[in-house]
Design a protein around this motif. Structure first.
Motif, PDB file in Angstrom:
ATOM      1  N   ALA A  68       0.819  -1.206   0.000  1.00 53.25           N
ATOM      2  CA  ALA A  68       0.000   0.000   0.000  1.00 53.25           C
ATOM      3  C   ALA A  68       0.860   1.267   0.000  1.00 53.25           C
ATOM      4  CB  ALA A  68      -0.945   0.006   1.204  1.00 53.25           C
ATOM      5  N   ARG A  69       2.163   1.086   0.042  1.00 51.89           N
ATOM      6  CA  ARG A  69       3.123   2.184   0.002  1.00 51.89           C
ATOM      7  C   ARG A  69       3.022   3.114   1.216  1.00 51.89           C
ATOM      8  NH1 ARG A  69       5.901   2.410  -4.574  1.00 51.89           N
ATOM      9  NH2 ARG A  69       6.196   4.660  -4.529  1.00 51.89           N
ATOM     10  N   LEU A  70       2.732   2.503   2.388  1.00 48.44           N
ATOM     11  CA  LEU A  70       2.777   3.287   3.615  1.00 48.44           C
ATOM     12  C   LEU A  70       4.232   3.651   3.893  1.00 48.44           C
ATOM     13  CD1 LEU A  70       0.344   1.360   6.004  1.00 48.44           C
ATOM     14  CD2 LEU A  70      -0.164   3.250   4.457  1.00 48.44           C
ATOM     15  N   THR A  71       4.450   4.789   4.506  1.00 48.15           N
ATOM     16  CA  THR A  71       5.820   5.159   4.844  1.00 48.15           C
ATOM     17  C   THR A  71       6.342   4.233   5.942  1.00 48.15           C
ATOM     18  OG1 THR A  71       5.201   6.721   6.575  1.00 48.15           O
ATOM     19  CG2 THR A  71       5.351   7.586   4.316  1.00 48.15           C
ATOM     20  N   PRO A  72       7.656   4.063   6.033  1.00 52.19           N
ATOM     21  CA  PRO A  72       8.210   3.214   7.101  1.00 52.19           C
ATOM     22  C   PRO A  72       7.897   3.740   8.500  1.00 52.19           C
ATOM     23  CG  PRO A  72       9.877   3.656   5.428  1.00 52.19           C
ATOM     24  CD  PRO A  72       8.685   4.525   5.108  1.00 52.19           C
ATOM     25  N   THR A  73       7.565   5.024   8.609  1.00 52.11           N
ATOM     26  CA  THR A  73       7.263   5.611   9.918  1.00 52.11           C
ATOM     27  C   THR A  73       5.785   5.575  10.270  1.00 52.11           C
ATOM     28  OG1 THR A  73       7.090   7.811   8.937  1.00 52.11           O
ATOM     29  CG2 THR A  73       9.253   7.158   9.808  1.00 52.11           C
ATOM     30  N   CYS A  74       4.942   5.065   9.391  1.00 48.45           N
ATOM     31  CA  CYS A  74       3.507   4.993   9.662  1.00 48.45           C
ATOM     32  C   CYS A  74       3.250   4.082  10.863  1.00 48.45           C
ATOM     33  CB  CYS A  74       2.757   4.475   8.436  1.00 48.45           C
ATOM     34  SG  CYS A  74       0.966   4.374   8.688  1.00 48.45           S
ATOM     35  N   ILE A  75       2.464   4.579  11.805  1.00 53.35           N
ATOM     36  CA  ILE A  75       2.201   3.809  13.032  1.00 53.35           C
ATOM     37  C   ILE A  75       1.051   2.823  12.886  1.00 53.35           C
ATOM     38  CG2 ILE A  75       3.158   5.615  14.502  1.00 53.35           C
ATOM     39  CD1 ILE A  75       0.253   6.390  15.220  1.00 53.35           C
ATOM     40  N   VAL A  76       0.328   2.884  11.771  1.00 56.41           N
ATOM     41  CA  VAL A  76      -0.858   2.036  11.616  1.00 56.41           C
ATOM     42  C   VAL A  76      -0.528   0.542  11.627  1.00 56.41           C
ATOM     43  CG1 VAL A  76      -2.809   1.459  10.110  1.00 56.41           C
ATOM     44  CG2 VAL A  76      -2.240   3.858  10.568  1.00 56.41           C
ATOM     45  N   PRO A  77       0.477   0.055  10.883  1.00 58.97           N
ATOM     46  CA  PRO A  77       0.743  -1.395  10.932  1.00 58.97           C
ATOM     47  C   PRO A  77       1.065  -1.907  12.344  1.00 58.97           C
ATOM     48  CG  PRO A  77       1.821  -0.424   9.038  1.00 58.97           C
ATOM     49  CD  PRO A  77       1.310   0.717   9.870  1.00 58.97           C
ATOM     50  N   VAL A  78       1.805  -1.138  13.121  1.00 60.27           N
ATOM     51  CA  VAL A  78       2.110  -1.549  14.498  1.00 60.27           C
ATOM     52  C   VAL A  78       0.840  -1.546  15.341  1.00 60.27           C
ATOM     53  CG1 VAL A  78       3.387  -0.933  16.582  1.00 60.27           C
ATOM     54  CG2 VAL A  78       4.516  -0.837  14.357  1.00 60.27           C
ATOM     55  N   ALA A  79      -0.025  -0.570  15.112  1.00 57.74           N
ATOM     56  CA  ALA A  79      -1.300  -0.529  15.829  1.00 57.74           C
ATOM     57  C   ALA A  79      -2.181  -1.719  15.442  1.00 57.74           C
ATOM     58  CB  ALA A  79      -2.021   0.792  15.557  1.00 57.74           C
ATOM     59  N   VAL A  80      -2.157  -2.099  14.159  1.00 52.34           N
ATOM     60  CA  VAL A  80      -2.907  -3.280  13.706  1.00 52.34           C
ATOM     61  C   VAL A  80      -2.382  -4.525  14.417  1.00 52.34           C
ATOM     62  CG1 VAL A  80      -3.350  -4.820  11.735  1.00 52.34           C
ATOM     63  CG2 VAL A  80      -3.599  -2.343  11.465  1.00 52.34           C
ATOM     64  N   MET A  81      -1.057  -4.663  14.478  1.00 52.27           N
ATOM     65  CA  MET A  81      -0.467  -5.827  15.155  1.00 52.27           C
ATOM     66  C   MET A  81      -0.890  -5.857  16.624  1.00 52.27           C
ATOM     67  SD  MET A  81       1.361  -8.595  14.864  1.00 52.27           S
ATOM     68  CE  MET A  81       2.565  -8.607  13.538  1.00 52.27           C
TER      69      MET A  81
END
Length: 108
Positions: A68-81
Motif C-alpha cells: 500500500a506504500r505506507l511510509t516506514p514511519t507509519c504507526i498504523v501497521p504496528v497498531a494493527v499488530m
C-alpha cells in the motif's frame, strides 16, 4: 467483543480506527481512516491468521503495508499488530485498557 484501537499521528494529522475480531484462527480487520494510503492498506488487509502474528518479517500486516506504500514511519501497521495481539489474548486487554496508549517521544 471486538478490539478497537485508534492510531493517531500528529505528524501526518490522520487518525485510524482499527477494529479486530477473532474467531480463534482468523482475525478479521476493518480500518477507518482519512488517509488514502491507509484506506488502500485496509482493502488489502482484511484478515490475518493467528500464525501471522508471531513474526513481523513474514506477517501480511507488514507486507500489505509495503504494498500500500505506507511510509516506514507509519504507526498504523504496528497498531494493527497490537489490536490483533489483544484480540487473540497475546496481550492482556485489561492491561492495554489500563495503560491507554503507547508513545514515541521526540526528545531533541
Amino acid at each position: 467483543m471486538p478490539t478497537k484501537v485508534i492510531a493517531e499521528s500528529k505528524l501526518c494529522g490522520f487518525r485510524t480506527l482499527i477494529t479486530a475480531v477473532s474467531d480463534g484462527q482468523i482475525t478479521r480487520l476493518k480500518l477507518d481512516s482519512g488517509c488514502f494510503k491507509v484506506k488502500s492498506y485496509g482493502e488489502l488487509l482484511v484478515a490475518v491468521r493467528k500464525e501471522d502474528l508471531y513474526r513481523a518479517e513474514t506477517s501480511p500486516i507488514f507486507a500489505r503495508a509495503h504494498e500500500a506504500r505506507l511510509t516506514p514511519t507509519c504507526i498504523v501497521p504496528v497498531a494493527v499488530m497490537n489490536a490483533c495481539w489483544i484480540e487473540n489474548q497475546l496481550i492482556s486487554k485489561n492491561l492495554a485498557l489500563d495503560n491507554k496508549e503507547l508513545k514515541i517521544i521526540f526528545v531533541e
